[in-house]
Structures are given as structure tokens and as C-alpha cells.
Design a protein around this motif. Structure first.
Motif, short mmCIF file in Angstrom:
data_model
loop_
_atom_site.label_atom_id
_atom_site.label_comp_id
_atom_site.label_asym_id
_atom_site.label_seq_id
_atom_site.Cartn_x
_atom_site.Cartn_y
_atom_site.Cartn_z
N ALA A 115 20.06 13.50 12.26
CA ALA A 115 18.75 13.73 11.65
C ALA A 115 17.85 12.53 11.90
N VAL A 116 16.55 12.77 11.70
CA VAL A 116 15.55 11.72 11.88
C VAL A 116 14.65 11.70 10.64
N GLY A 117 14.40 10.52 10.11
CA GLY A 117 13.43 10.36 9.03
C GLY A 117 12.30 9.47 9.51
N ILE A 118 11.06 9.94 9.36
CA ILE A 118 9.88 9.16 9.73
C ILE A 118 9.16 8.82 8.43
N ASN A 119 9.07 7.55 8.12
CA ASN A 119 8.64 7.11 6.80
C ASN A 119 7.45 6.17 6.87
N PHE A 120 6.58 6.30 5.88
CA PHE A 120 5.42 5.41 5.77
C PHE A 120 5.34 4.91 4.33
N ARG A 121 4.96 3.65 4.19
CA ARG A 121 4.71 3.11 2.88
C ARG A 121 3.32 2.55 2.84
N GLY A 122 2.63 2.84 1.76
CA GLY A 122 1.29 2.32 1.61
C GLY A 122 0.91 2.25 0.14
N TYR A 123 -0.24 1.69 -0.12
CA TYR A 123 -0.70 1.59 -1.50
C TYR A 123 -2.21 1.56 -1.54
N VAL A 124 -2.73 1.87 -2.72
CA VAL A 124 -4.16 1.77 -2.98
C VAL A 124 -4.35 0.77 -4.11
N PRO A 125 -5.10 -0.32 -3.89
CA PRO A 125 -5.33 -1.30 -4.96
C PRO A 125 -6.39 -0.79 -5.94
N PHE A 126 -6.23 -1.14 -7.22
CA PHE A 126 -7.17 -0.79 -8.27
C PHE A 126 -7.67 -2.08 -8.91
N VAL A 127 -8.82 -2.53 -8.48
CA VAL A 127 -9.37 -3.79 -8.96
C VAL A 127 -10.22 -3.54 -10.20
N GLY A 128 -10.14 -4.43 -11.19
CA GLY A 128 -11.04 -4.33 -12.32
C GLY A 128 -10.36 -4.23 -13.67
N SER A 129 -9.15 -3.65 -13.72
CA SER A 129 -8.44 -3.52 -14.99
C SER A 129 -6.95 -3.60 -14.72
N HIS A 130 -6.21 -4.30 -15.60
CA HIS A 130 -4.78 -4.50 -15.37
C HIS A 130 -3.99 -3.19 -15.47
N ASP A 131 -4.55 -2.18 -16.18
CA ASP A 131 -3.84 -0.90 -16.31
C ASP A 131 -4.51 0.23 -15.55
N ALA A 132 -5.37 -0.12 -14.57
CA ALA A 132 -6.12 0.90 -13.84
C ALA A 132 -5.21 1.83 -13.05
N ALA A 133 -4.14 1.29 -12.44
CA ALA A 133 -3.23 2.13 -11.65
C ALA A 133 -2.49 3.10 -12.56
#
Length: 249
Positions: free
Chosen positions: A103-121
Motif C-alpha cells: 500500500a501507499v500513503g500520501i500525507n500532508f501536514r499543515g496548519y492555519v495560525p489564529f493571531v489575536g486571541s490565545h483561544d482563537a483556534a
């Protein structure tokens, strides 16, 4: 504020039966034409009967166990067309045609930053992705949640994990982020070894299509509901590894 999806790295995992970790060494890779002969190691290789890992100075890493081989490439500020590990994985399997690849697994990791509040995410996950309810009101702080989703696509299945995290920058600044870890899974099919190898290589060729699907789902399905600007997928992006992510929970 312009939210931006930062895609850290591409990881290709190839499952195989009875793969010896001792196969993975610089001499084999260079003599077989899998990597260029001028590649330098970033640190001493790890090699024993159960695990091997090579880390190169260009950021690419390859590891091997008895049941899989893992190829990791940080995207960093590279252009998508310059990424190399799909071709390296193809050459690796071509050099071992009698190996039982499954089998083959093609994987990506990424993120979106949330600036402005410590609990925004956390607020984004709880208020935008999840429905409100009494189950969120228990405890002294807002509940921490994660999602695991499975999409059935016409070519394969796509697993997507959504988690809250913290990006610790070089200056010790902490930025809340939402992490998106995506995995496309392909089974190797065929009656003969040649057919199975061809099936494996066809799966590897899907990596750019998979990357576009991953990016589109996050930018156009997830982030479109945000009360910020639409997420922007940059031409060049930042880095890391799929086994753990370089963020602090």
C-alpha cells in the motif's frame, strides 16, 4: 487579517512485507541511482535490525522498518514542482522489484495560525466546526476537541484529522493554530510483480492531485466559514515531519 494555510511537509509511506531495515544505507541509495551521489548526511545514520533512518542536509529523511518505508520532505520555501520524494520513492521501489509492496500513503501536514486571541483556534473548532450544546459547557474551561474525518473520493479514501495546537516560534512567541493532517491511502493491486509495481507507481503519481485536494478542502470547505479573509494557499510554504508535528499542544 488574511488567514494562510501553511503546508509543512509531504510524507510518503510505503507498506511492505518483510522489508529489512538494513537495506537502507547511503551506499545502496547512491549506487542504485535513487539519490544523487553528492547528497550529504545531516547527522549520523541510525541502523539496526528493526529500524533505520537517514537524514540529509537538504531536509529530506528516509526511514525503514520491517513493514514500511517512510520518505519525508519539508516543503519550506520550495516550489511544488521541485519536490523530490515521490520520484525518490519510485526509484527506491524500482530498485527492489521483488519486494512485496502492499500500500501507499500520501500525507500532508499543515496548519492555519489564529493571531489575536490565545483561544482563537479552540473557538474556531468549537463554534464553527461543531454544533453548540450542553456537552460543551461542562468543566471550568472550554472543551478541547478534535475531529477525524474520512472522505470517500472517486480514486481513494482521504482521512483528515483536525486538532488544536500551538506554534512556538524562534522568539518564544506562542501562536494558536488549527492543525490539518491529511492522508490519502492506495492499495497496491495486480497479479504479477510487474503489475503491482506499476500500480504502486501510479499511486505515487497522484501526489500533486492529492495536494490540491487537501488544499481545496481546507481553504474552500473549512476556512470559507471563518469571519476572516478566505485562506490563501501560498506558492511557497513552511516545514516539519508527520510523526510528530513541530508544534506544542
Amino acid at each position: 487579517m488574511n488567514q494562510r494555510l501553511v503546508i509543512e511537509d509531504l510524507v510518503i509511506i510505503i507498506a511492505a512485507k518483510n522489508h529489512s531495515s538494513l537495506i537502507l544505507n547511503p551506499d545502496f541509495l547512491k549506487c542504485s541511482g535513487i539519490i544523487p551521489k553528492d547528497w550529504k548526511l545531516a547527522r549520523q545514520p541510525i541502523s539496526n535490525n528493526s529500524f533505520a533512518r537517514l537524514d540529509f542536509s537538504n531536509g529530506i529523511a528516509i526511514s525503514a522498518e520491517s513493514n514500511r518505508v517512510v520518505f519525508i520532505e519539508p516543503i519550506a520555501d520550495k516550489k511544488i514542482e521541485s519536490l523530490q520524494i515521490a520520484e525518490i520513492a519510485r526509484k527506491y521501489t524500482q530498485a527492489l522489484p521483488n519486494m512485496e509492496f502492499e500500500a501507499v500513503g500520501i500525507n500532508f501536514r499543515g496548519y492555519v495560525p489564529f493571531v489575536g486571541s490565545h483561544d482563537a483556534a479552540r473557538t474556531y473548532i468549537n463554534k464553527t466546526l461543531l454544533s453548540p450544546g450542553a456537552w460543551q459547557e461542562e468543566g471550568e474551561a472550554s472543551v478541547q476537541a478534535s475531529l477525524n474525518l474520512v472522505y470517500k473520493l472517486n480514486r481513494t479514501s482521504f482521512n483528515l484529522s483536525v486538532n488544536e495546537g500551538t506554534w512556538l516560534q524562534d522568539d518564544e512567541t506562542k501562536t494558536p493554530i488549527v492543525m490539518f493532517t491529511g492522508s490519502f491511502s492506495y492499495e497496491v493491486s495486480g497479479e504479477t510483480e510487474a503489475q503491482k509495481l506499476s500500480s504502486l507507481h501510479q499511486s505515487l503519481e497522484n501526489w500533486q492531485t492529492d495536494l490540491q485536494t487537501y488544499s481545496d478542502i481546507i481553504s474552500n470547505k473549512f476556512m470559507a466559514k471563518m469571519q476572516f479573509d478566505t485562506v490563501r494557499i501560498p506558492d511557497t510554504v513552511a516545514i516539519s515531519d508527520i510523526f510528530p508535528m513541530s508544534v506544542t499542544p
